[in-house]
Design a protein around this motif. Sequence first.
Motif, PDB file in Angstrom:
ATOM      1  N   ILE A 113       0.830  -1.208   0.000  1.00 15.72           N
ATOM      2  CA  ILE A 113       0.000   0.000   0.000  1.00 15.72           C
ATOM      3  C   ILE A 113       0.860   1.252   0.000  1.00 15.72           C
ATOM      4  N   ALA A 114       0.506   2.211  -0.857  1.00 17.46           N
ATOM      5  CA  ALA A 114       1.260   3.464  -0.971  1.00 17.46           C
ATOM      6  C   ALA A 114       0.634   4.592  -0.159  1.00 17.46           C
ATOM      7  N   LYS A 115      -0.697   4.672  -0.156  1.00 20.03           N
ATOM      8  CA  LYS A 115      -1.407   5.761   0.507  1.00 20.03           C
ATOM      9  C   LYS A 115      -2.753   5.256   0.999  1.00 20.03           C
ATOM     10  N   ALA A 116      -3.363   6.024   1.894  1.00 20.69           N
ATOM     11  CA  ALA A 116      -4.696   5.675   2.395  1.00 20.69           C
ATOM     12  C   ALA A 116      -5.551   6.930   2.524  1.00 20.69           C
ATOM     13  N   LEU A 267      -9.756  13.527  -4.083  1.00 19.25           N
ATOM     14  CA  LEU A 267      -9.206  12.164  -4.105  1.00 19.25           C
ATOM     15  C   LEU A 267      -8.112  12.059  -5.154  1.00 19.25           C
ATOM     16  N   LEU A 268      -8.389  12.552  -6.342  1.00 22.06           N
ATOM     17  CA  LEU A 268      -7.409  12.495  -7.425  1.00 22.06           C
ATOM     18  C   LEU A 268      -6.167  13.293  -7.086  1.00 22.06           C
ATOM     19  N   ALA A 269      -6.343  14.474  -6.506  1.00 24.91           N
ATOM     20  CA  ALA A 269      -5.197  15.312  -6.157  1.00 24.91           C
ATOM     21  C   ALA A 269      -4.304  14.634  -5.133  1.00 24.91           C
ATOM     22  N   PHE A 270      -4.899  13.968  -4.152  1.00 21.82           N
ATOM     23  CA  PHE A 270      -4.109  13.288  -3.128  1.00 21.82           C
ATOM     24  C   PHE A 270      -3.352  12.093  -3.720  1.00 21.82           C
ATOM     25  N   ILE A 271      -4.008  11.349  -4.593  1.00 23.36           N
ATOM     26  CA  ILE A 271      -3.354  10.193  -5.204  1.00 23.36           C
ATOM     27  C   ILE A 271      -2.168  10.644  -6.057  1.00 23.36           C
ATOM     28  N   LYS A 272      -2.357  11.734  -6.765  1.00 24.04           N
ATOM     29  CA  LYS A 272      -1.301  12.241  -7.659  1.00 24.04           C
ATOM     30  C   LYS A 272      -0.158  12.903  -6.913  1.00 24.04           C
ATOM     31  N   ALA A 273      -0.419  13.436  -5.735  1.00 25.08           N
ATOM     32  CA  ALA A 273       0.568  14.274  -5.020  1.00 25.08           C
ATOM     33  C   ALA A 273       1.842  13.485  -4.731  1.00 25.08           C
TER      34      ALA A 273
END
Length: 273
Positions: A113-116, A267-273
């Motif tokens: 897992i990379a992020k949550a 959600l998209l911004a956090f995944i991309k950050a």
Amino acid sequence: MSTITTKDGTQIFYRDFGSGQPVIFSHGWPLSADAWDAQMVFLGQHGYRVIAHDRRSHGRSTQTWDGNHMDQYADDLAELIEALDLRDAVMVGHSTGGGEVARYLGRHGSGRIAKAVLVGAVPPLMLKTPGNPGGLPIEVFDGIRKGTFDNRSQFYKDLAVPFYGYNRPGAAVSEGARDSFWLQGMLGGLKGQLDCIKQFSETDFTEDLKKIDIPTLFIHGDDDQIVPIAAASEIAVTLVPHATLTVYPGGAHGLSLTEQDKFNADLLAFIKA
């Protein structure tokens, strides 16, 4: 219809669309993977592989008599992640699903897992106790149990109203959203849904949160009538080393639907950050 069969013989239904970095969704009670439809399509269109499962005794998964507890929910999710060989994944959990994500990370670690992202999530503990004075009294959850047992069909129709904040002045009520909430709830099994009430209300996720060692985003509406923010994300964010909290002013519990575009963008911004 895609399923895996767990070690105890339970069939877990899941959807698996798109390609790219995987994003895994865990739904709230008493819903199913369908609660994430808009997020799955949105992220799929942005180049991600999206996976959502029905928790055991919910949706299209096996309705089990036993095993309806948070450790098993996390283990079922681990079996799914391993069966699909998911790596560098982002976990997203709403409400009870946020507890499932926390317990997975506490129990199985973040190797894959990379992020949550925890949305309107129940950790660290919903129940009011001497050590958790800001929680909700047990009578609240006993009422949920009674409503679910006596007439869950009517109870789910009624519960959708505060869930989406439709009882607030000026709210744009969607009867379709209420119908979808009811349908998802009625697909599951009564025994497992009753068991799950104890799990989302009485499970203490404090130690799980402390073990989370990946970037974590909490999203919570400050008008959440189901999981009040003060006893949930405002405390949980202080327990996770690499965590931030985004508050939706006036946001309801079901904000992934009521504020769908904003939520999808965050959600998209956090995944991309």
